[in-house]
Design a protein around this motif. Structure first.
Motif, mmCIF file in Angstrom:
data_model
loop_
_atom_site.group_PDB
_atom_site.id
_atom_site.type_symbol
_atom_site.label_atom_id
_atom_site.label_comp_id
_atom_site.label_asym_id
_atom_site.label_seq_id
_atom_site.Cartn_x
_atom_site.Cartn_y
_atom_site.Cartn_z
ATOM 1 N N LEU A 1 44.747 43.142 40.146
ATOM 2 C CA LEU A 1 43.844 43.850 41.049
ATOM 3 C C LEU A 1 43.446 42.988 42.243
ATOM 4 O O LEU A 1 43.239 43.500 43.344
ATOM 5 N N ALA A 2 43.376 41.674 42.029
ATOM 6 C CA ALA A 2 43.058 40.783 43.154
ATOM 7 C C ALA A 2 44.168 40.888 44.206
ATOM 8 O O ALA A 2 43.898 40.971 45.406
ATOM 9 N N PRO A 25 42.143 39.351 31.880
ATOM 10 C CA PRO A 25 42.499 38.430 32.966
ATOM 11 C C PRO A 25 43.785 38.837 33.692
ATOM 12 O O PRO A 25 43.919 38.609 34.898
ATOM 13 N N GLU A 26 44.718 39.476 32.963
ATOM 14 C CA GLU A 26 45.943 39.938 33.637
ATOM 15 C C GLU A 26 45.627 41.066 34.602
ATOM 16 O O GLU A 26 46.195 41.166 35.684
ATOM 17 N N GLY A 29 44.862 46.754 27.577
ATOM 18 C CA GLY A 29 43.914 47.607 28.299
ATOM 19 C C GLY A 29 44.526 48.093 29.591
ATOM 20 O O GLY A 29 45.636 47.720 29.954
ATOM 21 N N ALA A 30 43.780 48.967 30.287
ATOM 22 C CA ALA A 30 44.224 49.492 31.572
ATOM 23 C C ALA A 30 42.988 49.690 32.439
ATOM 24 O O ALA A 30 41.897 49.934 31.922
ATOM 25 N N ARG A 31 43.149 49.534 33.724
ATOM 26 C CA ARG A 31 41.994 49.743 34.602
ATOM 27 C C ARG A 31 42.452 50.351 35.930
ATOM 28 O O ARG A 31 43.396 49.842 36.549
ATOM 29 N N ILE A 54 45.034 53.709 41.682
ATOM 30 C CA ILE A 54 46.061 52.744 41.266
ATOM 31 C C ILE A 54 45.641 52.182 39.922
ATOM 32 O O ILE A 54 44.522 51.691 39.780
ATOM 33 N N GLU A 55 46.516 52.292 38.938
ATOM 34 C CA GLU A 55 46.161 51.770 37.621
ATOM 35 C C GLU A 55 47.083 50.623 37.230
ATOM 36 O O GLU A 55 48.288 50.686 37.417
#
Ligand SMILES: Cc1cc2nc3c(=O)[nH]c(=O)nc-3n(C[C@H](O)[C@H](O)[C@H](O)COP(=O)(O)OP(=O)(O)OC[C@H]3O[C@@H](n4cnc5c(N)ncnc54)[C@H](O)[C@@H]3O)c2cc1C
Lengths: 481, 346
Positions: A300-301, A294-295, A228-230, A287-288
């Motif tokens: 992102l954290a 979880p990765e 996935g990507a976020r 920013i992607e």
């Protein structure tokens, strides 16, 4: 912008040349002036010139037959993919035959275990990914024009995309090509892992702007799709702060797949156009990151921790597919939005990311001096800038002023250690600026390569090199003929 | 001859009547017979390093170890994986396009090379590329110089991409032969595991490397270990080819072709890039008898370079013409074979 005077001898022989081509490749030649008009320009549409004729071959053998005839007749040739070049790379001259690859769009071989796909070079970029998507793979370079642009054009320009921070540009994903040289000989370059014995000829073909040969087939590296990507959207109250945040993220060892930057003029325009719900701030970053959920959370954290140190006015993390789409929506419609309110010229210089604040300040100053607005949108992670200069084509002198401002901005990019073009290519657009980045000897070394591949300088010859610099080769050869 | 500056080097080349053989650390390319070695180790030192821009620029004679130490001090490394040999210089690494296991993830040396300066056979100083990540200004002579083995010019300065050193590394090992390993490595490389190395070494079996942030490495290595039935270790490994005796051969193929080739060869010294690269030692002077395949095999040690199958004549002509253009007096004598140093055969 100047183009060399066309070869009147060739123009006088138009009918005979077209007939010879039509005999060799039946049903593929267009020479009716009404129809060749469709090929008179690319996406640098301020400059146009209908070609002598257009040929639309279907196979490598047909391309070879066409080039043999043109070589024999000493007719200039302009290779063309989809004609989306922003640099005038596929703009014809009046004495040139355009060889368009639009009909060559087949998938020739797909090998998932060895992770490659072999396609004809006229296939569009997006449909390459489309062909392997179902099996869980993708082709990484993704120029925003990917719905239209062809793999051959991508190779011609060594095109990039939004995700090249992680996956590289075309040259890093190209394993092999079949290329037809101007004399009609067909060669295969590259091989498994892109390797062949001897010099890296594949590496020189990529980015040679159609000046060394016509690519008819390409073997491309495909990659398994990430889980996935976020994206996240981070807003700042100063462009400099956004720039510093990018540096801090890279410095911290996080490597997102994309970091995109937009400044206030650009944010405002896209908001009016697309209504993506962007905050009204001086600058924002998209920013992607990629991976399993979880990765993604882990990365992102870290990014949030860094961004917090720069007092962002907004930190918006996507929580759903729909939110991701909305975060990208404004960025993806930026060019369309600009086109709605104005004519614009899109620049493409690259700068060392450390010089970002200095360059943004310089652009603001130049924009004031020339009295033309500039909106900034760019790939911040790799320093590839796309300042958009807004002008009005109907105002006499505006285009010239815009071009002069563009040249000043590109010179600024070179001055701070960058380059004239990061992904769009030189074409005719930046040709005359080449001596600001290169010495005469540097250009001589490049032109020697063309001498080897195309000794008569028939392929797309009036591009890339300043006209005065290439003149002895182009004209000397013509006179000798 | 050991010039200290680019200008001195250019002057030597311009005025030389003898054939020259550029030497960096002397670990890879051996000078041809009866030619003057041109020692470039005097052109040394990092000229620019911007960690936040992921770029480093160094003179060609800079020892690889010195460059790597400078990057490590900032938590970074070169963006590709050079194969490590004691005494190598960065110019030599670039001239050989020497690329290790990480190639399956981030590409070869040529993919991390952003810019070059070099002196051609006429003594002309030429720059190409630059120090920025994306650059399509003019022809890409950077790629041409990577792996050119001193045949077109002498590198004086190179600009390279750096990368953050991954905080955590895991290795998944599956015992077996090289042939067994091909299927294992293919499984790893065709899934969403972002593998940074996929090799095989004798006695160790298939080796898959996963790197990154702690949580991410844990997730990916667990999932992949289950799929492959692999053991997860912290073991560090590298595929540095050494031939104990005989000639060292380097074979490039599609991974799916590797089992067929392996069947026709003695046990390899190493296999890398998911099966696309096979290193094998053959008795001196022997040419492997291989079934037709889509890659090539080259002898990298021994008396003269040898590649099978013979390259296409048009490609050979392009190679020869480029050499002639960049070096019309044929000053550069590198024959493109590797020196079989004591380190290699240790
Ligand atoms: C809205 C828009 C967005 C864009 N976004 C991006 C972006 O994000 N990133 C990016 O890098 N570019 C971008 N571009 C620029 C352009 O799309 C790329 O340069 C693209 O690769 C051109 O492909 P094409 O098929 O249209 O090539 P053309 O314009 O037809 O040709 C481009 C060049 O390649 C040569 N050429 C074409 N086919 C061949 C062949 N088969 N063999 C040899 N030479 C050939 C031509 O002679 C010409 O010099 C964008 C353009 C537009 C209009």
């Amino acid at each position: 912008m100047q183009m060399p005077a066309p070869d009147q001898g060739v123009i006088a022989r138009r009918a005979a040349i077209a007939a010879r081509l039509a005999h060799a490749v039946p049903g593929a030649v267009i020479d009716d002036p009404m129809e060749t008009r469709a090929y008179e320009c690319d996406a640098l549409s301020a400059y146009r010139c209908p070609p002598l004729a257009v040929v639309l071959p279907r196979t490598t053998e047909e391309v070879a037959a066409i080039l043999r005839i043109c070589h024999d007749e000493r007719v200039p040739v302009v290779p063309r993919g989809a004609g989306t070049s922003l640099a005038g790379g596929s703009m014809p001259t009046a004495d040139a035959v355009v060889v368009g690859l639009a009909r060559m769009n087949a998938v020739l071989e797909t090998d998932l275990a060895d992770r490659f796909i072999r396609v004809q070079a006229g296939r569009t970029n997006l449909s390459v990914s489309g062909a392997v998507e179902g099996a869980g793979f993708f082709y990484a370079p993704d120029p925003s024009s990917q719905l239209a642009c062809a793999i051959g054009g991508n190779i011609g320009m060594n095109s990039g995309g939004a995700h090249c921070l992680k996956y590289g540009v075309t040259t890093n994903n190209l394993l092999g090509v079949t290329v037809v040289l101007m004399d009609g000989s067909v060669v295969e370059l590259g091989g498994p892992m892109g390797e062949a014995p001897g010099l890296d000829l594949l590496g020189v073909i990529c980015g040679s702007e159609g000046q060394l040969g016509i690519v008819t087939e390409a073997t491309l590296r495909i990659l398994p799709k990430p889980v996935g990507a976020r994206p996240v959207l981070v807003g700042f109250d100063a462009s400099e702060t956004a720039g510093a945040c990018v540096a801090a993220i890279i410095r911290a060892g996080v490597l997102p797949v994309a970091i995109e930057f937009m400044d206030r003029p650009c944010i405002r325009a896209t908001e009016e156009f697309a209504g993506a719900g962007y905050p009204d701030c001086e600058a924002l970053l998209i920013i992607e990151v990629e991976g399993s959920p979880p990765e993604i959370d882990e990365q992102l954290a870290l990014i949030r921790g860094i961004a917090d140190g720069f007092a962002p006015v907004e930190f918006r993390e996507s929580r759903s597919e729909d939110e991701s789409r909305r975060i990208w929506l404004g960025r993806k419609s930026a060019f369309g939005a600009m086109g709605q309110i104005n004519d614009y010229m899109c620049l493409d210089g690259t700068i060392p990311v450390s010089t970002l604040p200095q360059v943004l300040a310089g652009i603001a100053r130049l924009s004031g001096e020339y009295g033309l607005d500039v909106a900034n949108v760019f790939h911040a992670g790799d320093g590839n800038m796309h300042p958009l200069i807004l002008y009005n084509a109907n105002t006499p002198g505006d285009l010239e002023r815009c071009e002069a401002l563009g040249a000043e901005i590109l010179k600024l990019c070179v001055q701070v250690g960058g380059c004239l073009t990061g992904e769009h290519g030189v074409g005719v657009e930046k040709r005359e600026l080449m001596l600001t980045q290169f010495s005469q000897a540097d250009l001589e070394a490049q032109m020697q390569v063309k001498d080897v591949f195309d000794p008569q300088w028939l392929l797309n010859a009036a591009k890339v090199f300043p006209l005065a610099v290439s003149a002895p080769r182009r004209e000397g050869l013509r006179n000798a003929a | 001859m050991r010039p200290e500056t680019e200008a001195e080097l250019a002057e030597i080349i311009r005025t030389s009547r003898a054939t020259l053989s550029p030497i960096g650390g002397g670990t890879r390319l051996r000078p041809g017979e009866g030619v003057a070695p041109l020692d470039v180790s005097g052109l040394s030192g990092i000229t620019l390093y911007e960690p936040a821009a992921l770029t480093v620029v160094a003179r060609a004679g800079t020892p690889l170890a010195e460059l790597q130490a400078a990057l490590a001090a900032e938590g970074q490394m070169l963006a590709f994986e050079p194969d490590e040999r004691e005494g190598s210089t960065i110019g030599g690494v670039v001239a050989a396009n020497a690329s290790g296991a990480r190639r399956v993830q981030v590409g070869a040396c040529r993919d991390a090379l952003l810019g070059v300066r070099f002196v051609d056979g006429q003594g002309e100083v030429i720059a190409n590329g630059g120090r920025v990540m994306k650059n399509v200004t003019g022809y890409d002579l950077v790629k041409l110089m990577a792996g050119s083995r001193g045949q077109l010019g002498v590198l004086t300065e190179v600009a390279l991409k750096t990368a953050p050193k991954p905080p955590v590394t895991a290795t998944l090992a599956v015992p077996g032969t090289a042939t067994d390993a091909v299927a294992v490595l293919t499984q790893a490389l065709t899934g969403p595991y972002d593998i940074s190395g996929a090799a095989w070494l004798p006695g160790q079996g298939a080796l898959v490397r996963i790197e990154g942030l702690e949580g991410s490495v844990a997730i990916r290595s667990k999932a992949l270990a289950e799929k492959l039935g692999a053991e997860v270790t912290q073991a560090d490994w590298a595929t540095v080819p050494r031939a104990a005796s005989g000639d060292l051969w380097r074979i490039i193929c599609r991974p799916s072709e590797a089992p067929r080739l392996l069947a026709a060869l003695p046990q390899p010294i190493a296999m890398d890039w998911g099966g696309a690269l096979i290193w094998v030692a053959l008795p001196a002077g022997e040419t492997p008898n291989l079934p037709a395949w889509s890659g090539h095999a080259s002898r990298v040690t021994g008396d003269a370079p040898l590649t099978i199958p013979a390259p296409n004549p048009v490609v050979s002509r392009l190679n020869a013409s480029l050499r002639e253009r960049f070096d019309p007096r044929a000053i550069f004598a590198s024959d493109g074979t590797c020196r079989q140093t004591s380190r290699l055969s240790s």
